[in-house]
Design an enzyme around this catalytic site. Structure first.
Site, mmCIF file in Angstrom:
data_model
loop_
_atom_site.group_PDB
_atom_site.id
_atom_site.type_symbol
_atom_site.label_atom_id
_atom_site.label_comp_id
_atom_site.label_asym_id
_atom_site.label_seq_id
_atom_site.Cartn_x
_atom_site.Cartn_y
_atom_site.Cartn_z
ATOM 1 N N ASN A 72 -21.981 26.012 24.314
ATOM 2 C CA ASN A 72 -20.799 25.411 23.697
ATOM 3 C C ASN A 72 -19.530 25.776 24.447
ATOM 4 O O ASN A 72 -19.436 26.823 25.097
ATOM 5 C CB ASN A 72 -20.687 25.844 22.226
ATOM 6 C CG ASN A 72 -19.838 27.085 22.045
ATOM 7 O OD1 ASN A 72 -18.623 27.007 21.905
ATOM 8 N ND2 ASN A 72 -20.487 28.247 22.066
ATOM 9 N N ASN A 124 -11.383 38.859 18.919
ATOM 10 C CA ASN A 124 -12.126 38.048 19.887
ATOM 11 C C ASN A 124 -11.533 38.314 21.262
ATOM 12 O O ASN A 124 -10.564 37.674 21.676
ATOM 13 C CB ASN A 124 -12.042 36.568 19.523
ATOM 14 C CG ASN A 124 -12.851 35.685 20.467
ATOM 15 O OD1 ASN A 124 -13.267 36.121 21.545
ATOM 16 N ND2 ASN A 124 -13.074 34.443 20.081
ATOM 17 N N CYS A 127 -14.451 35.446 24.205
ATOM 18 C CA CYS A 127 -14.792 34.033 24.368
ATOM 19 C C CYS A 127 -14.682 33.656 25.850
ATOM 20 O O CYS A 127 -13.638 33.875 26.462
ATOM 21 C CB CYS A 127 -13.862 33.158 23.538
ATOM 22 S SG CYS A 127 -14.118 31.392 23.780
ATOM 23 N N LYS A 161 -14.962 42.563 19.482
ATOM 24 C CA LYS A 161 -16.126 41.857 20.019
ATOM 25 C C LYS A 161 -16.021 41.766 21.525
ATOM 26 O O LYS A 161 -15.044 41.239 22.068
ATOM 27 C CB LYS A 161 -16.243 40.463 19.403
ATOM 28 C CG LYS A 161 -17.583 39.794 19.688
ATOM 29 C CD LYS A 161 -17.776 38.575 18.805
ATOM 30 C CE LYS A 161 -19.172 38.006 18.950
ATOM 31 N NZ LYS A 161 -19.394 36.851 18.040
ATOM 32 N N ILE A 187 -22.968 41.164 21.427
ATOM 33 C CA ILE A 187 -22.031 40.624 22.419
ATOM 34 C C ILE A 187 -21.606 39.218 22.005
ATOM 35 O O ILE A 187 -22.201 38.625 21.088
ATOM 36 C CB ILE A 187 -22.710 40.536 23.822
ATOM 37 C CG1 ILE A 187 -24.002 39.747 23.698
ATOM 38 C CG2 ILE A 187 -22.908 41.907 24.415
ATOM 39 C CD1 ILE A 187 -24.760 39.491 24.999
#
Length: 295
Positions: A72, A124, A127, A161, A187
């Site tokens: 994604n 986050n 990403c 994260k 992860i």
């Protein structure tokens, strides 16, 4: 297979109903969807990632399903501060809000919106497909430490994260620990891509994306194992978990709880299924197996 004793578990300053959390980015877009996952057996839930400004995300295609995973490149679409309204009906449920920003100040600003509304926040910093956010910051130990410190200073449980797309994930974990993180989540997705041979172009609109699902489970286990030996704060394992045995394996590597994401896409009842296999009245205590593969 080893089975666990059922009951609440406290990890990184947050008390969960069980060891299983919904991972960020999967059915975490509304209060209703979060409530649904809690009702379907999740011990806690992590929301979609919320940033300082509303964001539309990348142009499609944004998701493609693979035989053993999901690729994604959503681009962190989110309504920003308006998301606070989605939490009003969740009361004191174990809800962790995933947040992102471009610098420590933005992380602190967004986290502040949810103070008193959520059980904690998950930074986050991982990403792999959002320019200027996520892993763009999370590969730099100095920035990770500063962003973590800016949020932990607010007095909220602060989970960080991590990205696997680094040479040494323990350096990033230690930076989060120095910044006051309550826990590490390991992860996020692995940077990857696929190309359509028929169209002669990448299958994703953003070209590159993040690979999740069963394909990355061994990578996640390795990262958790390394972080357990390098850091003292709790670790939440995430990446490709789809069975109770996966949960046990991740805990033996060093995780105290786990997050489940892609498996929900294939089976909305995955939390209930795993719970049925994972727990028993005469199961062992968490402490007996966490990190037992080290020695």
């Amino acid at each position: 297979m080893v089975v666990l004793r059922a009951g609440p578990v406290t990890v990184g300053g947050v008390t969960l109903d069980n060891h299983l959390l919904l991972a960020a980015g999967v059915l975490g877009t509304t209060g209703a969807s979060l409530s649904r996952m809690l009702a379907r057996g999740a011990g806690g839930v992590v929301t979609k990632s919320i940033g300082p400004l509303p964001k539309d995300g990348h142009a499609g295609p944004c998701v493609t399903l693979l035989d053993n995973g999901v690729l994604n490149a959503m681009g962190l679409p989110n309504p920003s501060r308006e998301f606070t309204g989605e939490l009003s009906a969740l009361g004191n449920k174990p809800v962790i809000v995933s947040i992102f920003g471009a610098n420590p100040g933005e992380f602190a600003e967004v986290a502040g919106w949810f103070k008193g509304m959520a059980a904690g926040v998950e930074l986050n910093l991982s990403c792999p497909h959002a320019e200027g956010y996520g892993a763009a910051i999370g590969v730099d130990p100095d920035l990770v430490e500063k962003c973590t410190r800016a949020v932990s200073a607010l007095g909220m449980p602060t989970w960080v994260k991590l990205t696997p797309n680094v040479t040494d994930i323990t350096a990033i974990g230690k930076a989060a620990e120095r910044g006051g993180a309550s826990a590490i989540v390991a992860i996020n997705t692995v940077k990857a891509m696929r190309i359509s041979t028929g169209l002669r172009r990448p299958v994703l609109g953003n070209r590159y994306g993040g690979l999740s699902g069963e394909a990355i489970f061994p990578v996640a286990v390795r990262c958790v194992y390394e972080l357990y030996e390098a850091c003292k704060i709790p670790i939440i394992g995430c990446g490709g978990i789809s069975t109770a045995d996966n949960v046990i394996e991740m805990m033996m590597a060093g995780a105290r709880a786990v997050e489940i994401g892609s498996a929900v896409q294939r089976d909305i009842g995955v939390f209930e299924s795993i719970k049925n296999d994972l727990y028993a009245k005469k199961g062992v205590e968490t402490e007996e197996i966490v990190g037992c593969a080290h020695g």
